[in-house]
Design an enzyme around this catalytic site. Structure first.
Site, PDB file in Angstrom:
ATOM      1  N   ASP A  35      -6.164   2.493  -5.450  1.00 16.63           N
ATOM      2  CA  ASP A  35      -4.780   2.121  -5.121  1.00 16.63           C
ATOM      3  C   ASP A  35      -4.834   1.378  -3.788  1.00 16.63           C
ATOM      4  O   ASP A  35      -5.885   1.301  -3.143  1.00 16.63           O
ATOM      5  CB  ASP A  35      -3.906   3.379  -4.999  1.00 16.63           C
ATOM      6  CG  ASP A  35      -2.460   3.061  -4.642  1.00 16.63           C
ATOM      7  OD1 ASP A  35      -1.883   2.144  -5.248  1.00 16.63           O
ATOM      8  OD2 ASP A  35      -1.903   3.704  -3.723  1.00 16.63           O
ATOM      9  N   SER A  36      -3.658   0.874  -3.363  1.00 19.59           N
ATOM     10  CA  SER A  36      -3.606   0.214  -2.057  1.00 19.59           C
ATOM     11  C   SER A  36      -3.689   1.225  -0.911  1.00 19.59           C
ATOM     12  O   SER A  36      -4.033   0.848   0.208  1.00 19.59           O
ATOM     13  CB  SER A  36      -2.292  -0.555  -1.942  1.00 19.59           C
ATOM     14  OG  SER A  36      -1.206   0.347  -2.105  1.00 19.59           O
ATOM     15  N   CYS A  72      -2.422   2.219  -9.531  1.00 18.79           N
ATOM     16  CA  CYS A  72      -1.459   1.415  -8.777  1.00 18.79           C
ATOM     17  C   CYS A  72      -0.697   0.595  -9.800  1.00 18.79           C
ATOM     18  O   CYS A  72      -1.308  -0.116 -10.606  1.00 18.79           O
ATOM     19  CB  CYS A  72      -2.232   0.502  -7.823  1.00 18.79           C
ATOM     20  SG  CYS A  72      -1.229  -0.741  -7.019  1.00 18.79           S
ATOM     21  N   CYS A  93       5.763   3.312  -9.203  1.00 12.53           N
ATOM     22  CA  CYS A  93       4.860   3.108  -8.069  1.00 12.53           C
ATOM     23  C   CYS A  93       4.249   4.468  -7.790  1.00 12.53           C
ATOM     24  O   CYS A  93       4.969   5.472  -7.721  1.00 12.53           O
ATOM     25  CB  CYS A  93       5.635   2.606  -6.850  1.00 12.53           C
ATOM     26  SG  CYS A  93       4.619   2.570  -5.349  1.00 12.53           S
ATOM     27  N   THR A  94       2.947   4.492  -7.640  1.00  8.16           N
ATOM     28  CA  THR A  94       2.272   5.792  -7.510  1.00  8.16           C
ATOM     29  C   THR A  94       2.491   6.450  -6.144  1.00  8.16           C
ATOM     30  O   THR A  94       2.125   7.602  -5.955  1.00  8.16           O
ATOM     31  CB  THR A  94       0.760   5.649  -7.804  1.00  8.16           C
ATOM     32  OG1 THR A  94       0.228   4.616  -6.957  1.00  8.16           O
ATOM     33  CG2 THR A  94       0.521   5.306  -9.261  1.00  8.16           C
ATOM     34  N   HIS A  95       3.111   5.718  -5.202  1.00 11.99           N
ATOM     35  CA  HIS A  95       3.496   6.365  -3.945  1.00 11.99           C
ATOM     36  C   HIS A  95       4.704   7.294  -4.146  1.00 11.99           C
ATOM     37  O   HIS A  95       4.879   8.253  -3.407  1.00 11.99           O
ATOM     38  CB  HIS A  95       3.893   5.317  -2.895  1.00 11.99           C
ATOM     39  CG  HIS A  95       2.751   4.683  -2.173  1.00 11.99           C
ATOM     40  ND1 HIS A  95       1.868   3.833  -2.786  1.00 11.99           N
ATOM     41  CD2 HIS A  95       2.357   4.778  -0.861  1.00 11.99           C
ATOM     42  CE1 HIS A  95       0.980   3.416  -1.882  1.00 11.99           C
ATOM     43  NE2 HIS A  95       1.255   3.976  -0.721  1.00 11.99           N
ATOM     44  N   GLU A 134       4.299   5.483   3.764  1.00 13.08           N
ATOM     45  CA  GLU A 134       3.053   5.310   4.534  1.00 13.08           C
ATOM     46  C   GLU A 134       3.256   5.594   6.021  1.00 13.08           C
ATOM     47  O   GLU A 134       2.324   5.944   6.718  1.00 13.08           O
ATOM     48  CB  GLU A 134       2.470   3.902   4.332  1.00 13.08           C
ATOM     49  CG  GLU A 134       1.891   3.644   2.942  1.00 13.08           C
ATOM     50  CD  GLU A 134       0.446   4.160   2.769  1.00 13.08           C
ATOM     51  OE1 GLU A 134      -0.229   4.431   3.776  1.00 13.08           O
ATOM     52  OE2 GLU A 134       0.018   4.299   1.603  1.00 13.08           O
ATOM     53  N   TYR A 166       0.392  -3.661  -1.501  1.00 12.76           N
ATOM     54  CA  TYR A 166       0.108  -4.610  -2.586  1.00 12.76           C
ATOM     55  C   TYR A 166       1.409  -5.211  -3.149  1.00 12.76           C
ATOM     56  O   TYR A 166       1.405  -6.316  -3.672  1.00 12.76           O
ATOM     57  CB  TYR A 166      -0.627  -3.910  -3.734  1.00 12.76           C
ATOM     58  CG  TYR A 166      -2.141  -3.822  -3.590  1.00 12.76           C
ATOM     59  CD1 TYR A 166      -2.792  -4.102  -2.394  1.00 12.76           C
ATOM     60  CD2 TYR A 166      -2.909  -3.451  -4.691  1.00 12.76           C
ATOM     61  CE1 TYR A 166      -4.173  -4.003  -2.286  1.00 12.76           C
ATOM     62  CE2 TYR A 166      -4.299  -3.351  -4.596  1.00 12.76           C
ATOM     63  CZ  TYR A 166      -4.928  -3.629  -3.392  1.00 12.76           C
ATOM     64  OH  TYR A 166      -6.293  -3.534  -3.297  1.00 12.76           O
ATOM     65  N   GLY A 167       2.476  -4.438  -3.062  1.00  7.40           N
ATOM     66  CA  GLY A 167       3.729  -4.844  -3.708  1.00  7.40           C
ATOM     67  C   GLY A 167       4.289  -6.159  -3.221  1.00  7.40           C
ATOM     68  O   GLY A 167       5.079  -6.805  -3.917  1.00  7.40           O
TER      69      GLY A 167
HETATM   70  N1  DGL Z   1       1.081   2.519  -5.121  1.00  3.59           N
HETATM   71  C1  DGL Z   1       1.115   1.178  -5.563  1.00  3.59           C
HETATM   72  C2  DGL Z   1       1.906   0.944  -6.797  1.00  3.59           C
HETATM   73  O1  DGL Z   1       1.919   1.820  -7.635  1.00  3.59           O
HETATM   74  C3  DGL Z   1       1.136   0.108  -4.522  1.00  3.59           C
HETATM   75  C4  DGL Z   1       2.213   0.135  -3.535  1.00  3.59           C
HETATM   76  C5  DGL Z   1       2.015  -0.980  -2.518  1.00  3.59           C
HETATM   77  O2  DGL Z   1       0.935  -1.036  -1.929  1.00  3.59           O
HETATM   78  O3  DGL Z   1       2.938  -1.801  -2.347  1.00  3.59           O
HETATM   79  O4  DGL Z   1       2.470  -0.100  -7.014  1.00  3.59           O
END
Ligand code: DGL
Length: 266
Positions: A10-11, A73, A185-187, A153, A42-43
């Site tokens: 993931d990022s 991600c 989003c996995t966050h 984050e 990454y988004g």
């Molecule tokens: N956790 C990631 C996702 O599921 C990336 C979030 C990011 O870095 O913007 O999209």
């Protein structure tokens, strides 16, 4: 091969929510995790940049003998998964985090579903396209919620700032009368409880962890790759050191993590 680890990337900390779900469901498996903290978020990146990062990280995970590479991600699953399959499918098994959730929604047949995610994931239209096939009767509304990743984050999770941001996004009219909300989003599972609370626990909040673990289990069993050796060794790599990553990783993995910096970009 059976003793080889599951590669996950993931990022940043987001993929740890998926890694944690896998650890609960498949405690006998070893993990090798890569958080690309040097390129977070990454988004906001272009699809080309995410494809490039994902390819290089997959090489790194393969150099650690990953028997499976899990793209934990959504932004990378939406932008890079097809190209990763073309490049790597003869060397490893690849899993994304979008298809297992879409399959689940297809089985549930909700009347109306909301999707929240990064700008990259939402503008890609990947969830809508896949749901058109798998759940044609479900009305789908999607919304980019770009402040949530930096908020998480930065450690704003259980306070007035996070509650105000969550409330502002989720009170958007387009989400009225949804039966389920996909955390695209996995966050976001890190703030799942606050999200459920916003809807008074009347909306099913769907994240990828459980669905991905289930698919992973089926794939390992089908390919005779279940680690039954009793030997487990987890490794966690990041491309740039952040104390917050370490804090969250220790929260999920009971302080037993060995965090290493892997300088794959120089
Ligand atoms: N956790 C990631 C996702 O599921 C990336 C979030 C990011 O870095 O913007 O999209």
């Amino acid at each position: 091969m059976k003793e080889h680890p599951i590669g996950i990337f993931d990022s940043g900390v987001g993929g740890l929510t998926v890694a944690n779900a896998i650890k609960q469901a498949l405690p006998g498996e070893s993990l090798v995790y890569f958080g690309d903290t040097a390129h977070l978020p990454y988004g906001d990146k272009s699809a080309e940049a995410i494809r490039y990062y994902s390819g290089r990280i997959t090489e790194f995970l393969l150099s650690h003998n990953s028997k499976v590479v899990l793209v934990a991600c959504n932004s990378a699953s939406a932008s890079a998964f097809d190209s990763l399959k073309i490049r790597f499918q003869d060397r490893t098994i690849l899993i994304d985090v979008i298809d297992p959730v879409v399959d689940y929604l297809g089985r549930r047949n909700f009347r109306k579903v909301g999707i929240i995610g990064t700008k990259r994931t939402i503008t890609s239209g990947t969830y809508e396209q896949k749901l058109r096939d798998k759940a044609p009767a479900t009305e789908v509304v999607s919304m980019a919620t770009p402040l949530l990743v930096p908020m998480i984050e930065e450690g704003f999770i259980f306070d007035d700032i996070s509650n105000a941001i969550i409330r502002t996004y989720l009170s958007n009219n387009s989400l009225s009368e949804i039966e389920a909300l996909v955390l695209g989003c996995t966050h976001y599972p890190i703030i799942k409880n606050q999200i459920s609370r916003f809807f008074n626990f009347n909306v099913e909040v769907v994240d990828s962890g459980r669905n991905v673990s289930q698919i992973l289990r089926e794939i390992l069993e089908k390919n005779n790759l279940v680690n039954d050796s009793g030997k487990v060794h987890d490794q966690f790599f990041i491309s740039d050191y952040t104390p917050y990553f370490e804090k969250i990783a220790r929260m999920f993995f009971d302080g037993e993590i060995n965090l290493q910096k892997a300088d794959i970009w120089s």
